[in-house]
Structures are given as C-alpha cells and as structure tokens.
Design an enzyme around this catalytic site. Structure first.
Site, PDB file in Angstrom:
ATOM      1  N   ASP A   1       0.869  -1.167   0.000  1.00  0.00           N
ATOM      2  CA  ASP A   1       0.000   0.000   0.000  1.00  0.00           C
ATOM      3  C   ASP A   1       0.920   1.236   0.000  1.00  0.00           C
ATOM      4  OD1 ASP A   1      -2.151   1.691  -0.025  1.00  0.00           O
ATOM      5  OD2 ASP A   1      -3.234   0.708   1.590  1.00  0.00           O
TER       6      ASP A   1
HETATM    7  C1  BGC Z   1      -5.172   3.128   0.221  1.00  0.00           C
HETATM    8  C2  BGC Z   1      -5.279   2.156  -0.927  1.00  0.00           C
HETATM    9  C3  BGC Z   1      -5.178   2.897  -2.230  1.00  0.00           C
HETATM   10  C4  BGC Z   1      -3.859   3.650  -2.267  1.00  0.00           C
HETATM   11  C5  BGC Z   1      -3.618   4.389  -3.557  1.00  0.00           C
HETATM   12  C6  BGC Z   1      -3.953   4.022   0.082  1.00  0.00           C
HETATM   13  O1  BGC Z   1      -3.964   5.055   1.018  1.00  0.00           O
HETATM   14  O2  BGC Z   1      -5.151   2.422   1.433  1.00  0.00           O
HETATM   15  O3  BGC Z   1      -6.487   1.449  -0.836  1.00  0.00           O
HETATM   16  O4  BGC Z   1      -5.302   2.021  -3.311  1.00  0.00           O
HETATM   17  O5  BGC Z   1      -3.854   4.577  -1.207  1.00  0.00           O
HETATM   18  O6  BGC Z   1      -4.397   5.506  -3.674  1.00  0.00           O
END
Ligand code: BGC
Length: 740
Positions: free
Chosen positions: A268
């Site tokens: 993530d």
């Molecule tokens: C989130 C993800 C997301 C990623 C990209 C993160 O903060 O937890 O679910 O895909 O950001 O935007």
C-alpha cells in the site's frame, strides 16, 4: 482439453517465454526499477518522471488519469528506454470512474453479482479511456465495525457475500482477456485483516486468531485469487504483531505456498517504509529487506526498494531470486495487458464517459442497492395521483457530488441526477414539490432553515427527508466513534414529525448508522447508501412505486454504537440470550439479585438484538416461504445436498426478492457461527406467483479451518434455513456422516 483452453495455455507459454527473454537482458537497476511505482498526480509528470523512465528505472505510476499524458509517458518508456518496457498505470477506480455506481457496500446490498460485474465493466472502459490499465479494487476486507470509514468501500460483514461480489467485480474489470481494449487489471486489497482495525479506527492494529483469519477474513481473498485477480495489495495494518507488508505468514505461507497465487503483490502507499514507523524495523533498508523477503513485489510510492535492494543483494542478504520472481510477475502482467504490443490509449475506440448504457447500469445498481428499513401503514409507495404536494427537505436532496460517496477521484458530479431533480421530473405539473435544504450539510446545527422546512412540510401532503452523511464522513481515515445522524438532523426530524404529516426518511450514508433515535419519528426509511450518479432517479422510482425496494443489508445495523462489533455470524456462547432471559435496564426490579437478570450474553441497556439484522430489507409486497425440503437427510464427505423451498409473492405487486440460504454446523472441533450465509438468489415474482428455489451444497461448502487448522467439513448435524433475512425461520436439518 478444449480448443480455447489449449489456446490460453499456448498464450501463457508464449508470454512466459517473452518474459524470460526480457528478464535475461535486464540489469539489476532495471529490475529494481520495475519494482517501483511513483505518484504522477502533480505538475507535469513528463518533467519529473521522464528521466527515470528513460533510464528504465520505473515500472509503474499511479494517480494520473489523462490519456494524452499517459501516452507520452508510455512513448518515452517504449521508445527512449533501453528495453522499451511499458508502464503499468494504476488508479483507485473503486465504484465507477466518471459514471459512479453505488458504493461497494450499496452494491453488496443488491445481493446481485451482475450489479458488481456490470458496474466494474463500465468503470474499466471509462478508466481505460483515460490511460489507466490497473485499478486498486476490489476492496474485499471484511468489516464488522461500522465505525470504520472504509466499510463504505467494502461488501460488508460476510465472507461469502464479499467473495461473490468481489469475484464478480474482478470479472467485470478484467473481462476474459486483459489484452482486450477497455479491460483493466484488478487488485484484491488489503491483504489481509485490515477491516478488523481496533475500535474501527482506520490503520489501527488488528488481532485476529488464525482460525478466524482463515475462516472469515481470508475467504474472500481466496475467492479473488480463484477469480484470477491480477494483483493483490497488502494492508497498512499490523496483523497480530507483524504488519501485513512484512507478513510472511500471509504472503508466503498462505498466498504463495497454499494458494499458489501467481499474480504480483503491491504494497500500500509507502507501507514498506512505514514498517519502521510501526516499530518493526529501524530503517528503510531493513524495511525493504522484510518486505521483499515476505513477498511484496512492487513498492507503491516509496523508495525503500529503489534505494536499498541493490545493496541488500550485493551484501548477500537477499537472493536475486526474490527480485527475479517479482520482476517476472510484473512483466507477465504487462504482456497479458497487451502493453508490449500496443502501449497507447485510443480514446476514440472506447465508449464515451457517462453514455446511456453506463447510466442505465448505474441506475439499475442504485435501484437494487436501496434497502427499505421501515414502512409503517404502507406510507410508501407514494400515490402520485392522490398527493397534491410533497416537501423535499434536507442536506442530501440536491447535492450532486455528495450522492457519489467516497473514492470518486474521477467521478463527474455534472452527470449526477439528484433526488430532487428526479422527483421534480416525476411530479411534472400535477404535483407541487417544495424544496428546503434546511441544513447546508449533514453536520449543520439548528438554523433558520428548520422553520422553513417545517412550514414546507406543514403545507404539503407528505415530507421526504434526505438525511445521512455527506461523502467526506466515510472512506479511508474517515472513521467515526458516534455513528448516529450527524449535526442536528435528529432535531430536524422531530420538528417535521410535529407537523403530523407522513414522514419518509431517505438516508444517504457510507456506513450503517444508529437510527434508534429516529425510528419512531418517521413512517418509512429508505437506506440508499451513497447511490452514485443515478441515485436520484432510482430513489424516485422507489418512492413512487415504479419499482419495489429489493436491497438487503450486507451489514448489521446496531441500535447503539456500544453494541459494535455486532454481526449475525457470531458464536452462540455458553449463555445465549433469549427474550425471556435478557432483562433490560428499565425492567430490573428494586433489590433484584445479581443472577435475576439472566446471566446471559447481552447488554442491559441495548438487549441482544441489532436494530436491523444482516440480510434484512422490506418490499412493497410480502414474500412467504414454505415447504423446505432436502434431497437427503444424511450425506457423506464429498456428497452434495439440495435444499429447496417455495417462495410466494403473497402481495399485489410484482417485485424482486433476495432468497437466502443459511447453515449452522451444530458442533465442531472449534465452535461454529450460529448462522452462515451459504447461498442467495435474486428472483422476480409476479403477484401470487410461487417458485421453488433450490440451493445445492457440496460438503466442501461446509468446510472450515478447525482445531487442527486443516480445511475440512466435519461430520455431524447441520441446520439449514431458507428465507428473506438472517432471521429466517423456515428450517430443516441434515447430517454429514463419516465416510464408510
Ligand atoms: C489506500 C489504498 C489505495 C492507495 C492508492 C492508500 O492510502 O489504502 O487502498 O489504493 O492509497 O491511492
């Protein structure tokens, strides 16, 4: 072997060969480049990413949704880098791109995988037209805590429903062949256990015993892997003391070794470097080491891999195999997407954003996602012939953006049709519509608008209140400790109630809310989640009876927040409560002894039931369930049993019903939930019509990880129920006997 599967095998073999040939030519720097993803959302990414691309040191970007700029970056990657490797272009396309479908939790309320599949197909085409080839969806974290803001993005509390909806979403995004224009790679996230955050506070630690992890949280991920999800994303959270991004149990033991998953795993956002913040590592180098050895193949927006993988390798701390495996998987997806053959987006070849087909799919999704929670005296549907006027009141009646919900980076609010617009259109000239916003947003306090709203309601034949939460109150990092209607909405409801007019509440929200304090103040409640672009027309159709509500709750609605976590598939305990044994606080007699309140599992001030159970939802007709039958009373491991029942539309209008099958395994090597959803089917029935619904269960469908952590169905007795909610009472029983 069929011709098509032989073809698919040949294609895989060809891709493997092309990947191997390319890998053999790559320098270590180029390999590490493939394992990194950078944010391209600010300024001109050609300026700040161009050189990195030319040197072959970037595998993927995220957060760019402009086909022209993406095409230019792809051109640089393909024409100006040594090996010409195209980019993966990722974006959070969560519940639609330009055209927004209901929130995932709303889609789950449809209990209709076609809703998820069709919505994802529309989203994929629209996103592809902006140069995107990879979405970070579906989010299939199980959430049993509506305080958690990301419950909006989930399919609710149940692993089976989540697995079915998640798999359908993946099919919608990816189609049959990722190389087809208009398909994009999916990403099952967040592996795993993210939804169990302590106190529903986003990013907080999760503690999940292994049985529970496997029987509940991992099940939808297995379904996603089986559905061919191209990628997985790790979770931000600490899972049983080892953050998911370094969790070798999850990534190596389960995902790689047990499931044989062949796609790649992305971290993530900066979650590799956050291993240090968690307190797992002392610096980025250690973080890179932990993540790469656990099996994270690409780093999202961080530079731990970029800066440290090379020295980890040259110092002999990691093996080149770890890097080659990652790069092989990443390249494979690029080949599967057809990016080496055609890296460019041809916008003209894809359907326009917000076209008629997309809007029709969004409307159907919204229609099926709305759950009717209450309808006293059959106040709904409204009779447009009888009514002369309605008052439309509230902060969410006419807010094109707020009906879209969280995670709508590219959602186009100008496409939204609001409830007010749809009601006005429906009303034509025959019905007067008096609109009063009353509160600027869901959090506003009592103001002059309240008096205006009361006057409008008093002058009208019915009051329609559009309440709930605006988009900003749910989603990532938007958790709440109090999940009631915010601001002074309850006061607004009370004042409107005093007019004595029929009151209908339509609630738009990103989570189950506690509604006990308005339930007696309103005649009807339609719970619409955030219904997306076409929420307005769908709600108008339901209000005026063009269609009957048919959504069912994918998550339990607590009476009060202190009951959380409260979910239908709980354990029985040794002291299960009943209406007789659970004495409520106001009924305790003066001088009562400690034991006289029942000594059972409940709250003195909330009882033991939720306000509305999982699977619940009313219709404008009544459905009756009879004649449950089984194909056999006893089966052996490996057998199937067919469970059937009659479902009758006992009312006077045609409507759809979600028929649900629940099972209880009466005794297990570990205790089993009091009920588990094992099947569901949406059926349309004419008035008076009866259909026989059959569900087939294989003993594998009853398997769980028991005391010895082996997946197996255990012999013994089972109860089954067929009905319209998790409180269905039409029951039968069968046994799994030991094999002879
Ligand atoms: C989130 C993800 C997301 C990623 C990209 C993160 O903060 O937890 O679910 O895909 O950001 O935007």
């Amino acid at each position: 072997m069929s011709v098509s599967s032989a073809g698919a095998q040949q294609q895989t073999a060809d891709i493997d060969e092309r990947v191997a040939a390319l890998l053999a030519q790559m320098t270590l720097a180029e390999k590490i480049g493939q394992m990194t993803q950078r944010n391209a959302s600010f300024g001109n990414p050609v300026d700040y990413l161009g050189d990195r691309l030319r040197s072959g040191r970037l595998g993927s970007i995220l957060n760019l949704a402009d086909a022209d700029v993406v095409n230019e970056l792809q051109r640089i990657a393909v024409e100006e880098s040594r090996l010409g490797i195209p980019l993966l272009v990722g974006r959070d396309v969560i519940h639609g791109f330009g055209t927004i479908m209901p929130l995932p939790i709303g889609q789950a309320a449809s209990f209709n995988p076609d809703v998820a599949r069709d919505g994802a197909r529309v989203a994929a085409r629209e996103a592809a037209s902006a140069g995107i080839n990879w979405t970070f969806a579906p989010m299939i974290d199980i959430s049993r805590d509506p305080r958690w803001g990301r419950i909006a993005e989930s399919y609710g509390e149940d692993p089976y429903l989540t697995g079915v909806m998640g798999a359908a979403t993946i099919e919608g995004f990816q189609g049959d062949d990722l190389a087809t224009p208009g398909t994009i790679a999916a990403c099952a996230k967040h592996f795993a256990g993210y939804g169990a955050a302590e106190a529903g506070r986003d990013y907080s630690a999760t503690y999940i015993p292994e049985n529970e992890l496997r029987n509940v949280h991992l099940r939808p991920f297995k379904a996603a892997a089986d559905a061919g999800a191209a990628t997985f994303m790790t979770s931000f959270s600490d899972v049983n003391g080892v953050p998911a991004t370094a969790n070798d149990f999850l990534l190596r033991k389960v995902l790689r070794d047990e499931w044989g998953y062949e796609g790649f795993v992305v971290s993530d956002w900066d979650s590799i470097r956050q291993l240090q913040t968690h307190g797992l590592t002392e610096n980025d180098r250690e973080s890179a080491f932990q993540a790469v050895t656990a099996g994270v193949h690409m780093e999202m927006e961080g530079d731990a891999y970029f800066n440290h993988l090379e020295s980890l390798l040259t110092d002999g701390e990691i093996d080149i195999a770890a890097i080659d495996t990652a790069v092989r998987r990443i390249l494979r997806l690029k080949f599967e997407l057809g990016l080496f053959d055609n890296p460019y987006t041809d916008r003209a070849a894809l359907p326009a954003i917000g076209n008629e087909d997309a809007l029709a799919i969004a409307k159907r999704a919204a229609l099926e996602s709305v759950v009717m929670l209450q309808n006293r005296n059959a106040v709904l549907p409204l009779d447009a012939q009888q009514l002369k006027s309605v008052a439309v009141i509230g902060p969410l009646a006419h807010r094109p953006y707020e009906q879209l919900g969280t995670w709508v980076f590219d959602g186009d609010p100008t496409l939204s049709v609001t409830p007010l617009s749809a009601i006005q259109q429906f009303a034509g000239t025959d019905l007067t519509v008096r609109y009063v916003e009353a509160m600027r947003n869901s959090r506003s306090r009592v103001g002059p608008g309240f008096d205006e709203a009361v006057a409008a309601a008093a002058a009208s034949d019915a009051a329609l209140l559009f309440l709930g939460e605006e988009s900003i109150l749910s989603g990532e990092a938007h958790s709440r400790a109090d999940i009631g209607l915010p601001g002074d909405q309850v006061e607004l409801v009370r004042r409107i109630r005093e007019t004595g007019k029929p009151v209908v509440a339509v609630i738009l929200a990103g989570r189950p809310l506690t509604l006990a304090n308005i339930i007696d103040e309103v005649d009807a409640i339609l719970f619409a989640w955030h219904p997306g672009t076409m929420g307005g027309p769908a709600i108008a159709d339901l209000l005026f009876g063009v269609a009957s509500p048919s959504g069912k709750l994918p998550a339990t609605f607590p009476r009060m927040v202190g009951q959380v976590p409260i979910y239908y598939a709980h354990g029985n305990t040794g002291k299960p409560p009943t209406a007789e044994t659970a004495t409520l606080i106001d009924d305790i007699e003066e001088g009562a002894s400690q034991t006289s309140v029942g000594n059972v599992a409940y709250h003195l001030d909330a009882g033991f039931k939720p306000l509305f159970p999982f699977g619940y939802g009313l219709s404008y007709t009544e459905f009756r369930y009879d004649n449950i039958a089984l194909s056999a009373n006893g089966i052996e491991p490996g057998d199937r049993v067919v469970i059937s029942a009659d479902v009758t539309n006992a009312g006077e209008i045609a409507a759809e019903e979600v028929v649900q099958l629940y099972v209880r395994d009466l005794a297990g090597s570990i205790t089993r939930p009091v009920r588990e959803l094992k099947g569901f089917r949406r059926v349309g029935l004419a008035p008076g019509q009866t259909v026989r619904i059959e569900f087939e269960l294989h003993t594998d469908d009853l398997a769980f990880y028991g005391r010895n952590m082996q997946l197996a169905a255990e012999p013994g007795s089972f109860h089954v129920w067929i009905g319209g909610s998790s409180e269905a009472d039409l029951q039968a029983s069968f046994r799994i006997d030991k094999s002879r």
